[in-house]
Design an enzyme around this catalytic site. Sequence first.
Site, PDB file in Angstrom:
ATOM      1  N   LYS A  53       0.923  -1.102   0.400  1.00  0.00           N
ATOM      2  CA  LYS A  53      -0.015  -0.037   0.050  1.00  0.00           C
ATOM      3  C   LYS A  53       0.878   1.549  -0.165  1.00  0.00           C
ATOM      4  O   LYS A  53       0.883   2.271  -0.819  1.00  0.00           O
ATOM      5  CB  LYS A  53      -1.117   0.213   1.274  1.00  0.00           C
ATOM      6  N   GLN A  97      -4.455  -0.954   9.255  1.00  0.00           N
ATOM      7  CA  GLN A  97      -4.362  -2.165   9.080  1.00  0.00           C
ATOM      8  C   GLN A  97      -5.487  -2.875  10.332  1.00  0.00           C
ATOM      9  O   GLN A  97      -5.288  -3.755  11.037  1.00  0.00           O
ATOM     10  CB  GLN A  97      -3.042  -3.173   9.072  1.00  0.00           C
ATOM     11  N   ASP A 120     -10.577   3.700   3.760  1.00  0.00           N
ATOM     12  CA  ASP A 120     -11.039   1.765   3.629  1.00  0.00           C
ATOM     13  C   ASP A 120     -12.826   1.626   3.356  1.00  0.00           C
ATOM     14  O   ASP A 120     -12.992   0.563   3.652  1.00  0.00           O
ATOM     15  CB  ASP A 120     -10.709   1.270   4.790  1.00  0.00           C
TER      16      ASP A 120
HETATM   17  N1  GUN Z   1      -6.855  -6.651   6.246  1.00  0.00           N
HETATM   18  C1  GUN Z   1      -7.031  -7.114   4.906  1.00  0.00           C
HETATM   19  N2  GUN Z   1      -7.735  -6.107   3.783  1.00  0.00           N
HETATM   20  C2  GUN Z   1      -7.810  -4.648   4.994  1.00  0.00           C
HETATM   21  C3  GUN Z   1      -7.788  -3.864   4.366  1.00  0.00           C
HETATM   22  O1  GUN Z   1      -8.820  -3.494   3.103  1.00  0.00           O
HETATM   23  N3  GUN Z   1      -8.195  -3.013   5.025  1.00  0.00           N
HETATM   24  C4  GUN Z   1      -7.492  -3.489   6.741  1.00  0.00           C
HETATM   25  N4  GUN Z   1      -7.433  -1.686   6.606  1.00  0.00           N
HETATM   26  N5  GUN Z   1      -7.479  -4.081   6.745  1.00  0.00           N
HETATM   27  C5  GUN Z   1      -7.114  -4.762   5.691  1.00  0.00           C
END
Ligand code: GUN
Length: 283
Positions: A53, A97, A120
């Site tokens: 990311k 996350q 998100d």
């Molecule tokens: N863990 C797995 N996928 C995601 C996501 O898209 N966003 C976040 N914040 N955590 C995750």
Amino acid sequence: MTAQLIDGNAISQTLRADVAQRAAALKAKGITPGLAVVLVGDNQASQVYVRNKVKSCQDNGLHSVLEKYDATMTEADLLARVEALNQDPSIHGILVQLPLPAHIDAQKVIEAISPAKDVDGFHIASAGALMTGMPGFWPCTPYGCMKMLQSIGYKLRGKHAVVIGRSNIVGKPMAMMLLQESATVTICHSATANLKDLTLQADVVVAAVGKRHVLTADMIKPGAVVIDVGMNRNDEGKLCGDVDFEGVKEVAGYITPVPGGVGPMTITMLLVNTLEAAERAAA
Ligand code: GUN
């Protein structure tokens, strides 16, 4: 019949080029779109995700900061960090996350993020906005699936879409997005009694279960569009989706591969949401 591939890398490239261009336009006005990624603990998969990311931000003209904390971080300390990021004008998007360590209430942390920075799309305000058709941030994975359908010019109006999976992150928001485009939507899950009867009626199937071979060729109507959100490992440790790709591609009209399908689209939509957050803040 052999299905046409919907290439998530190619669609991502186009969308990311647009992000980079809009980021440059904002920068010319003195605003650099910024994403804060917060990682607590040492979950291996999460480390890979957050690295990707952050790198994708850098590659497309977005500023990003990665805050890494020990698994022993307290909930109160994490909430204080989120609040500091809410107040930080150089940060337009905040991503905490998941999963978080068990002693931290993840929902409480998500609700602490300002909805204006909830890139998100996990905040209750974002979920409510999606459900009611109001402006807000859409969760990146189902949003990416919608972009993939758009890329083939697919018209959802009046079509039957079957979503397999009911998570807050993918299944439920996916169903809302399909409904917004006037599809007739069925949500299937682990207690669904007649999955095959339902998928055989589907013009579009989205598989978001997290289990291999949930969807096989005998479950697909010829010509249907199949979107595979799964990220699993097969016996040889190779990445594979929820769909039996080799079988289903002989029946479906369109199919997304794993890897190279929904995966890259998720990060792309995070960039889009972050840019959008910065544009809204600048307006
Ligand atoms: N863990 C797995 N996928 C995601 C996501 O898209 N966003 C976040 N914040 N955590 C995750």
